[in-house]
Design a protein around this motif. Structure first.
Motif, short mmCIF file in Angstrom:
data_model
loop_
_atom_site.label_atom_id
_atom_site.label_comp_id
_atom_site.label_asym_id
_atom_site.label_seq_id
_atom_site.Cartn_x
_atom_site.Cartn_y
_atom_site.Cartn_z
N LEU A 10 108.05 -51.32 92.38
CA LEU A 10 107.31 -50.92 93.59
C LEU A 10 105.84 -51.32 93.47
O LEU A 10 105.23 -51.78 94.44
CB LEU A 10 107.44 -49.42 93.83
CG LEU A 10 108.84 -48.92 94.20
CD1 LEU A 10 108.86 -47.40 94.29
CD2 LEU A 10 109.31 -49.53 95.52
N GLN A 11 105.31 -51.16 92.29
CA GLN A 11 103.91 -51.52 92.06
C GLN A 11 103.71 -53.04 92.22
O GLN A 11 102.69 -53.48 92.72
CB GLN A 11 103.50 -51.09 90.66
CG GLN A 11 102.00 -50.98 90.49
CD GLN A 11 101.61 -50.33 89.17
OE1 GLN A 11 102.46 -49.95 88.38
NE2 GLN A 11 100.33 -50.21 88.93
N GLU A 14 103.85 -53.69 96.21
CA GLU A 14 103.21 -52.83 97.21
C GLU A 14 102.08 -53.51 97.99
O GLU A 14 101.96 -53.32 99.21
CB GLU A 14 102.71 -51.52 96.57
CG GLU A 14 101.61 -51.70 95.56
CD GLU A 14 101.24 -50.39 94.86
OE1 GLU A 14 101.99 -49.40 94.96
OE2 GLU A 14 100.18 -50.36 94.20
N ARG A 15 101.28 -54.31 97.33
CA ARG A 15 100.15 -54.94 98.04
C ARG A 15 100.62 -55.98 99.05
O ARG A 15 100.16 -56.01 100.19
CB ARG A 15 99.20 -55.60 97.04
CG ARG A 15 98.42 -54.61 96.21
CD ARG A 15 97.38 -55.34 95.40
NE ARG A 15 96.64 -54.41 94.56
CZ ARG A 15 95.40 -54.61 94.14
NH1 ARG A 15 94.76 -55.70 94.49
NH2 ARG A 15 94.79 -53.74 93.39
N ARG A 16 101.55 -56.83 98.61
CA ARG A 16 102.04 -57.85 99.54
C ARG A 16 102.84 -57.20 100.67
O ARG A 16 102.77 -57.62 101.82
CB ARG A 16 102.88 -58.88 98.78
CG ARG A 16 102.03 -59.85 97.98
CD ARG A 16 102.87 -61.02 97.47
NE ARG A 16 103.89 -60.58 96.54
CZ ARG A 16 103.68 -60.40 95.25
NH1 ARG A 16 102.52 -60.66 94.72
NH2 ARG A 16 104.65 -59.98 94.46
N PHE A 18 102.32 -54.28 101.91
CA PHE A 18 101.35 -53.71 102.85
C PHE A 18 100.77 -54.80 103.75
O PHE A 18 100.64 -54.62 104.96
CB PHE A 18 100.22 -53.01 102.08
CG PHE A 18 99.04 -52.67 102.94
CD1 PHE A 18 99.11 -51.62 103.86
CD2 PHE A 18 97.87 -53.42 102.88
CE1 PHE A 18 98.03 -51.33 104.68
CE2 PHE A 18 96.79 -53.12 103.69
CZ PHE A 18 96.87 -52.07 104.59
N LYS A 19 100.44 -55.93 103.16
CA LYS A 19 99.85 -57.02 103.94
C LYS A 19 100.84 -57.53 104.99
O LYS A 19 100.46 -57.80 106.14
CB LYS A 19 99.41 -58.14 102.98
CG LYS A 19 98.63 -59.26 103.59
CD LYS A 19 97.43 -58.82 104.37
CE LYS A 19 96.29 -58.33 103.52
NZ LYS A 19 95.09 -57.96 104.34
N LEU A 32 100.86 -48.67 106.28
CA LEU A 32 101.06 -47.78 105.11
C LEU A 32 102.28 -46.89 105.31
O LEU A 32 103.05 -46.67 104.36
CB LEU A 32 99.80 -46.93 104.89
CG LEU A 32 98.63 -47.67 104.24
CD1 LEU A 32 97.33 -46.90 104.43
CD2 LEU A 32 98.89 -47.90 102.75
N VAL A 35 105.38 -49.01 104.71
CA VAL A 35 105.60 -49.28 103.28
C VAL A 35 106.14 -48.04 102.58
O VAL A 35 107.11 -48.12 101.81
CB VAL A 35 104.29 -49.76 102.61
CG1 VAL A 35 104.46 -49.84 101.10
CG2 VAL A 35 103.89 -51.13 103.15
N GLN A 36 105.54 -46.87 102.87
CA GLN A 36 106.00 -45.64 102.21
C GLN A 36 107.45 -45.32 102.60
O GLN A 36 108.27 -44.98 101.74
CB GLN A 36 105.10 -44.46 102.58
CG GLN A 36 105.61 -43.16 101.95
CD GLN A 36 104.57 -42.05 101.92
OE1 GLN A 36 103.38 -42.32 101.88
NE2 GLN A 36 105.02 -40.81 101.93
N MET A 39 109.72 -47.68 100.75
CA MET A 39 109.82 -47.31 99.33
C MET A 39 110.78 -46.13 99.15
O MET A 39 111.63 -46.13 98.25
CB MET A 39 108.44 -46.94 98.77
CG MET A 39 107.52 -48.10 98.52
SD MET A 39 105.91 -47.51 97.94
CE MET A 39 105.15 -49.03 97.40
#
Lengths: 178, 117
Positions: A10-11, A14-16, A18-19, A32, A35-36, A39
């Motif tokens: 997940l880590q 997560e950034r990509r 989100f983008k 956000l 994404v949550q 996940m």
């Protein structure tokens, strides 16, 4: 799969993720949330799957979530069009953490990058949803054609077509700008 | 994707730059989202930890029951098997030839006649 391995996965995305959600929804808070939710769905329903399956599964969930939110927003937009508008600036609060961007030593270079990011993200955000998905999953996330097809829920041929059209569109719009 | 064109490579680099520049608030919320997702993982009941052992025991009991059942029907199977074996033995060319016994009887009858005469 262990909790630690799942957390690392997940880590790593997560950034990509989100983008991708931000470009699809054009809103940080909605991105956000998407994404949550994705996940949570992955952990609750597919947490025991093998590591090689997780990425296409996660992006399949995220793509569906983004599409649902886009549809809901369209419906909400139609309803809100009938209601009186409210000044959005009234709701904004100063957030010190939000304003603390990552440190960057060269202001001129930073400005150049910021401009390129703005131009590119605007062009990507204007792509039709399927082209946008194909471009971001293939080029940005680095999924292969089969994984992208799995994540988008379509054939590999469709992925190639959407990706090619997205590239053509971005080239035509951005040309030598970036 | 190793066969990227310069345009594809450049667009990817720019997007990577944009993720590297995410602000603190967004990164913090992503971390919270990740932790919330991990905590939402369905808790495993303590009884579930015994599930594999329970399943193995159930299979073992079932196997014993089925094996016992087979043993109970063995006499019939053996009896049937014996009958079949007997039939095969009778039909077999290696079986005792009773014509020899008949020839012996004829010999004893002839010998008895000889003694009488």
């Amino acid at each position: 799969m262990t909790s630690r391995a799942l957390d690392q996965f997940l880590q790593s995305v997560e950034r990509r993720a989100f983008k991708i959600a931000q470009l699809g929804l054009r809103n940080e808070d909605d991105a956000l949330d998407a994404v949550q939710d994705s996940m949570m769905k992955l952990v609750q329903s597919y947490g025991s799957r093998g590591e090689d399956e997780l990425k296409p599964l996660f992006y399949r969930i995220l793509s569906n979530r983004i599409r649902d939110m886009q549809r809901r927003r369209t419906v909400r937009g139609r309803i809100m069009a009938w209601l009186p508008t409210r000044d959005a600036e009234d709701d904004e609060e100063i957030d010190i953490v939000a304003q603390a961007a990552s440190p960057d030593p060269e202001p001129a270079r930073r400005l150049e990058i910021d401009e390129a990011i703005g131009v590119l993200e605007s062009a990507i955000a204007d792509l039709p949803p399927r082209q946008q998905q194909a471009f971001l999953l293939r080029n940005f996330e680095g999924l292969d054609v089969a994984e992208t097809a799995s994540a988008m829920g379509c054939s590999e041929g469709s992925v190639k077509t959407h990706y090619f059209r997205a590239l053509e569109s971005l080239r035509a719009r951005l040309g030598d700008v970036i | 994707m190793d066969d990227r064109t310069p345009f594809e490579t450049r667009t990817r680099e720019i997007l990577e730059e944009s993720t590297a520049k995410l602000d603190g608030r967004t990164l913090s919320r992503l971390t919270q989202a990740r932790h919330a997702a991990q905590e939402s993982k369905p808790a495993r009941s303590p009884w579930m930890s015994f599930a594999p052992a329970g399943a193995a025991a159930a299979v073992a009991v079932l196997a014993v029951v089925m094996w016992s059942g087979n043993r109970a029907s063995d006499p019939v199977l053996f009896a049937q098997g014996t009958q079949v074996d007997d039939m095969e033995l009778l039909a077999d060319g290696e079986a005792p030839d009773f014509t020899d016994v008949a020839e012996d009887l004829e010999f004893y009858e002839w010998a008895a006649d000889e003694v009488e005469t």
